[in-house]
Design a protein around this motif. Structure first.
Motif, PDB file in Angstrom:
ATOM      1  N   ARG A 180     -15.331  27.550  34.129  1.00 56.29           N
ATOM      2  CA  ARG A 180     -14.342  26.599  33.618  1.00 56.29           C
ATOM      3  C   ARG A 180     -14.813  25.158  33.731  1.00 56.29           C
ATOM      4  NH1 ARG A 180      -8.589  29.047  35.888  1.00 56.29           N
ATOM      5  NH2 ARG A 180      -8.551  30.920  34.558  1.00 56.29           N
ATOM      6  N   ALA A 181     -15.786  24.880  34.628  1.00 56.27           N
ATOM      7  CA  ALA A 181     -16.286  23.513  34.781  1.00 56.27           C
ATOM      8  C   ALA A 181     -16.958  23.002  33.514  1.00 56.27           C
ATOM      9  CB  ALA A 181     -17.260  23.434  35.958  1.00 56.27           C
ATOM     10  N   GLN A 182     -17.411  23.929  32.634  1.00 55.59           N
ATOM     11  CA  GLN A 182     -18.052  23.555  31.375  1.00 55.59           C
ATOM     12  C   GLN A 182     -17.079  23.585  30.190  1.00 55.59           C
ATOM     13  OE1 GLN A 182     -21.295  22.511  30.657  1.00 55.59           O
ATOM     14  NE2 GLN A 182     -21.409  22.268  32.883  1.00 55.59           N
ATOM     15  N   GLN A 183     -15.853  23.994  30.426  1.00 54.62           N
ATOM     16  CA  GLN A 183     -14.862  24.109  29.353  1.00 54.62           C
ATOM     17  C   GLN A 183     -13.879  22.944  29.426  1.00 54.62           C
ATOM     18  OE1 GLN A 183     -13.246  27.923  30.356  1.00 54.62           O
ATOM     19  NE2 GLN A 183     -15.157  29.018  29.905  1.00 54.62           N
ATOM     20  N   PRO A 261     -21.935  25.088  36.039  1.00 51.64           N
ATOM     21  CA  PRO A 261     -22.961  25.830  36.783  1.00 51.64           C
ATOM     22  C   PRO A 261     -24.230  26.084  35.965  1.00 51.64           C
ATOM     23  CG  PRO A 261     -21.452  27.391  35.819  1.00 51.64           C
ATOM     24  CD  PRO A 261     -21.025  26.028  35.326  1.00 51.64           C
ATOM     25  N   GLU A 262     -24.458  25.262  34.915  1.00 48.44           N
ATOM     26  CA  GLU A 262     -25.616  25.469  34.051  1.00 48.44           C
ATOM     27  C   GLU A 262     -26.871  24.795  34.575  1.00 48.44           C
ATOM     28  OE1 GLU A 262     -25.439  27.504  31.486  1.00 48.44           O
ATOM     29  OE2 GLU A 262     -23.331  27.849  31.979  1.00 48.44           O
ATOM     30  N   ALA A 263     -26.715  23.920  35.563  1.00 49.38           N
ATOM     31  CA  ALA A 263     -27.861  23.249  36.190  1.00 49.38           C
ATOM     32  C   ALA A 263     -27.491  22.968  37.632  1.00 49.38           C
ATOM     33  CB  ALA A 263     -28.190  21.955  35.464  1.00 49.38           C
ATOM     34  N   ASP A 277     -33.034  24.274  37.973  1.00 47.39           N
ATOM     35  CA  ASP A 277     -32.861  23.015  38.683  1.00 47.39           C
ATOM     36  C   ASP A 277     -32.697  21.875  37.682  1.00 47.39           C
ATOM     37  OD1 ASP A 277     -33.257  24.429  40.997  1.00 47.39           O
ATOM     38  OD2 ASP A 277     -35.273  23.638  41.383  1.00 47.39           O
ATOM     39  N   PRO A 278     -31.880  20.867  37.984  1.00 48.66           N
ATOM     40  CA  PRO A 278     -31.844  19.655  37.153  1.00 48.66           C
ATOM     41  C   PRO A 278     -33.208  18.969  37.183  1.00 48.66           C
ATOM     42  CG  PRO A 278     -29.951  19.785  38.615  1.00 48.66           C
ATOM     43  CD  PRO A 278     -30.908  20.839  39.080  1.00 48.66           C
ATOM     44  N   PRO A 279     -33.545  18.199  36.111  1.00 47.99           N
ATOM     45  CA  PRO A 279     -32.702  17.913  34.952  1.00 47.99           C
ATOM     46  C   PRO A 279     -32.760  19.009  33.894  1.00 47.99           C
ATOM     47  CG  PRO A 279     -34.748  16.686  34.802  1.00 47.99           C
ATOM     48  CD  PRO A 279     -34.795  17.407  36.111  1.00 47.99           C
ATOM     49  N   VAL A 280     -31.632  19.163  33.197  1.00 45.52           N
ATOM     50  CA  VAL A 280     -31.510  20.074  32.068  1.00 45.52           C
ATOM     51  C   VAL A 280     -30.999  19.256  30.892  1.00 45.52           C
ATOM     52  CG1 VAL A 280     -30.262  22.062  31.143  1.00 45.52           C
ATOM     53  CG2 VAL A 280     -31.147  22.122  33.488  1.00 45.52           C
TER      54      VAL A 280
END
Length: 377
Positions: A180-183, A261-263, A277-280
């Protein structure tokens, strides 16, 4: 070196138990890289305190997660329970959480609280305010509730900061539902920007986007429990919990995705990688991260005369590694780190700098004093 002084007695006033020591409970002396300081213990018996704020008359407001707001005398540690607070859902990491004063508190006496409360579908983070009159919080009103309500008792976020234009920033954790953090159609894993009455500013980045919540300022956050204005740039800084590693310090910007949670530098608690790991590409990397995790909570830039060689340093509480962390910065780069209060072995929930330059620290325990750091050079 420890110099034990006096113990506190618990007394009953109007059926409310108060800690009333005539003197601080104990004094410890600790050496750091730049200062020798004394640790005073004020009061006794706070139950999982979460946040504190300084009143203009010198008293402090201290929240306790089970649902209590206390007014504390800074000299004696005596405290009085403040009435008129909201009913909270004190479950898991939830309960009565942050406290902040309105920027014009001297005129309106308005106090803001965040807290978890029940509703249809479970619990969520709420924002409310009331008028402080002595030991009463009058006319308390709910201003905003993050949506959706959900089950589980973790990741409520809940730090409040007012910027110089009077806008209110509020962190909301991902509630353990990381995707949900990306939505943008929900508040989970977001930083919100509101007016002081809980309404939505017309220039928020997603205010004209039909499929996004208009209160969102930035997103891709996991669970931010520290937030502060930089004393010189006046920009908002926040830090957030990673999973197993990957705690981050971020500089929020309108409409920017901070990756979770994508990076992330963190991994699953049972070991596997979560994401690169970041950066992405398309996601803002942190300016600093802790891996392994310290579980940061509370955040304050030091300004004051009591500890001149700490001027401009950033202080962060650590729940997992049980210390107070000091970070020296060159712009946004961390150039020095030091761990304080490790010998106490207490989870540190909040840290604030008083108007007189002394540092106040809240350990997160079932029965705990309030700590005050004084110069002992």
């Amino acid at each position: 070196m420890r110099n034990l002084m006096t113990t506190a007695a618990l007394i009953g006033v109007g059926g409310i138990a108060l800690a009333a020591p005539a003197l601080p409970l104990a004094a410890d002396i600790e050496d750091s890289q730049h200062h020798r300081f004394q640790i005073e213990r004020l009061g006794q018996g706070f139950s999982h305190p979460w946040a504190l704020a300084f009143l203009p008359d010198g008293d402090l407001l201290v929240t306790e997660r089970p649902g209590h707001l206390n007014r504390v005398d800074r000299d004696t540690g005596e405290r009085q329970r403040v009435s008129g607070t909201p009913e909270v859902a004190a479950s898991g990491q939830g309960g009565l959480l942050d406290v902040a004063l309105h920027p014009n508190f001297a005129d309106n006496a308005t106090v803001y609280l965040t807290y978890s409360a029940y509703g249809r579908g479970g619990m969520t983070t709420h924002l409310g305010r009331g008028v402080l009159d002595g030991d009463q919080l009058k006319d308390f009103e709910k201003l905003y509730a993050a949506t959706p309500y959900s089950g589980g008792g973790r990741h409520f976020g809940s730090r409040i900061v007012f910027d110089d234009d009077g806008y209110l920033y509020l962190t909301i954790g991902d509630r353990g539902r990381r995707d949900r953090a990306q939505q943008l159609d929900n508040h989970h894993g977001k930083l919100l920007r509101l007016r002081d009455d809980g309404s939505i500013p017309s220039d928020n980045p997603f205010v004209d986007k039909d499929d996004a919540e208009p209160a969102i300022y930035s997103y891709g956050h996991r669970n931010a429990q520290g937030m502060v204005l930089h004393p010189e740039t006046r920009a908002v800084w926040l830090h957030e919990h990673g999973p197993r590693g990957g705690d981050e310090i971020n500089l929020p910007k309108p409409g920017v995705n901070f990756g979770w949670p994508e990076a992330t530098f963190g991994t699953e608690y049972h070991g596997p990688e979560i994401a690169p790991d970041p950066p992405v590409a398309g996601m803002e990397p942190p300016i600093h991260h802790w891996t392994p995790s310290i579980a940061p909570s509370g955040m304050a830039f030091y300004q004051g005369d009591a500890f001149p060689r700490w001027e401009g340093d950033l202080f962060v509480g650590a729940l997992a590694h049980r210390h107070l962390e000091r970070l020296r910065l060159d712009g946004t780069e961390v150039v020095e780190q030091e761990r304080l209060l490790e010998d106490l072995d207490w989870r540190i929930r909040d840290v604030r700098v008083a108007p007189d330059g002394h540092l106040y620290v809240l350990p997160d325990r079932s029965s705990t004093p309030l700590l005050r750091l004084l110069p002992a050079d």
